[in-house]
Scaffold this motif. Structure first.
Motif, PDB file in Angstrom:
ATOM      1  N   GLY A   1      -4.946  -4.102  -9.927  1.00  0.00           N
ATOM      2  CA  GLY A   1      -5.731  -5.138  -9.273  1.00  0.00           C
ATOM      3  C   GLY A   1      -4.912  -6.200  -8.557  1.00  0.00           C
TER       4      GLY A   1
ATOM      5  N   ARG B   1      -8.582   3.094  -6.211  1.00  0.00           N
ATOM      6  CA  ARG B   1      -9.364   2.569  -7.331  1.00  0.00           C
ATOM      7  C   ARG B   1      -8.605   1.379  -7.900  1.00  0.00           C
ATOM      8  N   LEU B   2      -8.872   0.190  -7.368  1.00  0.00           N
ATOM      9  CA  LEU B   2      -8.127  -0.996  -7.769  1.00  0.00           C
ATOM     10  C   LEU B   2      -8.414  -1.359  -9.220  1.00  0.00           C
ATOM     11  N   GLY B   3      -7.361  -1.706  -9.938  1.00  0.00           N
ATOM     12  CA  GLY B   3      -7.494  -2.072 -11.341  1.00  0.00           C
ATOM     13  C   GLY B   3      -6.891  -1.008 -12.237  1.00  0.00           C
TER      14      GLY B   3
ATOM     15  N   GLN C   1      -1.810   0.657  -7.359  1.00  0.00           N
ATOM     16  CA  GLN C   1      -3.154   0.193  -7.036  1.00  0.00           C
ATOM     17  C   GLN C   1      -3.773  -0.633  -8.163  1.00  0.00           C
TER      18      GLN C   1
ATOM     19  N   ALA D   1      -3.855  -5.667  -4.551  1.00  0.00           N
ATOM     20  CA  ALA D   1      -4.908  -5.320  -3.589  1.00  0.00           C
ATOM     21  C   ALA D   1      -4.461  -5.504  -2.148  1.00  0.00           C
TER      22      ALA D   1
ATOM     23  N   SER E   1     -12.654  -3.407  -5.296  1.00  0.00           N
ATOM     24  CA  SER E   1     -12.756  -3.511  -6.755  1.00  0.00           C
ATOM     25  C   SER E   1     -14.202  -3.411  -7.234  1.00  0.00           C
TER      26      SER E   1
ATOM     27  N   THR F   1     -11.493  -7.408  -2.819  1.00  0.00           N
ATOM     28  CA  THR F   1     -12.638  -7.668  -3.695  1.00  0.00           C
ATOM     29  C   THR F   1     -13.690  -6.581  -3.559  1.00  0.00           C
TER      30      THR F   1
END
Length: 393
Positions: free
Chosen positions: A233, A284-286, A231, A236, A132, A129
């Protein structure tokens, strides 16, 4: 979710204790049928649970007070609630409740405040979290966030590093042994054990028909491992674990390790592997997913395919060129690369994934499956030794 109750009973009467627990599970009100009122610690526990899970405004507890639930957007009230649940519940339950609060009550924005971060119980999902939210994170929060991530990473390294090194060192030693060693390279302990059947009692000696020796290549790099990590989302927790394992592998001299993360772009984080926290803050999550592009980057850097293991960690939802992805996997496999496809590297079990792509990989002889962090060292040992993978049932 079934509510968790304190482990210390408030009464010695088994029937009354069962009624108390059912009252906490059902949440009170005329419909629960218990007729039980809560006092003291039980009332406080019920209040902490109601704030998160008591969403019905008509719900009433045994004292007739409203159980409307919710923590609002107030940082002080959330901080108090976090303190309460840490008082009343074990850490594993606290982590579940924190995740539920973030998902159900939309509290992610409050994690941008340093005081809130200092109050939470760190875990892998909280790290995901925070990562993100990184772009929205004010400067005053960044150091606190790094400290939270550092604690989780350190705990994972303590749990996983020693076993990983021991397992992979054993695999590398076995792959390096030779049956025609020079005298100085003979492994006498294993040679004697392998020839005990040739013991001659009259001479009180063992005839060494088969010599086992240490491979002289043990002093240098013998294997190459490429971790190619999605990577997006949903991955994670896998990204967090992969960063820790990448750092552990990079610390072993006999393994040359590369770490590549991707969404629609590809980022090589190999130069950060000495610190998994730096790796995580480089992700860079998402975003989308282009597995084909990531595999092309990995493939271009392979110079010793017969000594290379490529580990793709992805749910296989390909947004790039599907046929290109499969052709690259087939080409690497045909060149001698050992290819491993993991749908997840986490404790959560098998996630949602693209079943068509998983079936296509299986048809190429590359089964795709989820892997827990505890099983990962065995998976890597088998891949390095070119043995069948210990795929979980």
């Amino acid at each position: 979710m079934i509510r968790t109750t304190p482990t210390t009973p408030t009464t010695s009467d088994p029937a009354d204790e069962r009624l108390r627990r059912w009252r906490l599970v059902l949440g009170g009100g005329d419909a629960d049928g218990t007729g039980r009122a809560l006092t003291g610690t039980d009332a406080a526990v019920d209040g902490a649970l109601a704030a998160l899970y008591g969403r019905n405004p008509d719900d009433r507890d045994g004292t007739g007070r409203s159980r409307t639930g919710g923590l609002g957007a107030s940082a002080p009230s959330v901080a108090r609630w976090l303190g309460d649940i840490r008082t009343y519940f074990p850490a594993s339950v606290v982590q579940v409740m924190q995740r539920d609060a973030i998902d159900r009550l939309g509290l992610a924005g409050l994690l941008l405040e340093p005081e809130m971060l200092a109050a939470v119980e760190p875990d892998v999902h909280l790290v995901g979290t925070l990562l993100s939210l990184r772009e929205a994170m004010p400067e005053t929060t960044r150091e606190t966030a790094r400290a939270v991530v550092r604690k989780v990473v350190d705990d994972l390294e303590k749990r996983l590093a020693a076993r990983t090194r021991a397992t992979l060192t054993g695999a590398l030693d076995r792959s390096a042994r030779t049956a025609r060693p020079r005298h100085r390279d003979i492994d006498w302990d294993r040679t004697i054990r392998a020839n005990l059947k040739n013991y001659l009692p009259e001479h009180r000696t063992v005839v060494p028909e088969r010599l086992i020796g240490h491979g002289r290549a043990a002093r240098g790099v013998r294997k190459e491992v490429v971790l190619c990590v999605d990577q997006s989302g949903s991955m994670a927790a896998s990204v967090v674990h992969a960063s820790v394992f990448g750092a552990v592998l990079a610390s072993m001299r006999s393994i040359a390790t590369r770490l590549v993360v991707f969404d629609t772009a590809v980022v090589d984080l190999t130069d950060r592997l000495d610190d998994p926290v730096d790796v995580l803050f480089g992700t860079r999550l998402g975003g989308g997913t282009d597995i084909n592009r990531a595999l092309a980057h990995c493939q271009a850097g392979i110079t010793r395919p017969a000594d290379t293991v490529v580990v793709l960690i992805s749910d296989l939802y390909e947004g790039g060129v599907r046929d290109g992805m499969l052709k690259r996997v087939a080409a690497m496999r045909d060149s001698g690369v050992r290819f491993v496809a993991l749908l997840a590297l986490s404790d959560e079990g098998t996630p949602a994934y693209d079943r068509d792509h998983a079936a296509a990989l299986a048809a190429l002889g590359v089964p795709a499956f989820a892997c827990t962090p505890d099983l990962f060292p065995e998976i890597m040992a088998a891949a390095l030794e070119k043995r069948p993978l210990p795929i979980p049932a």
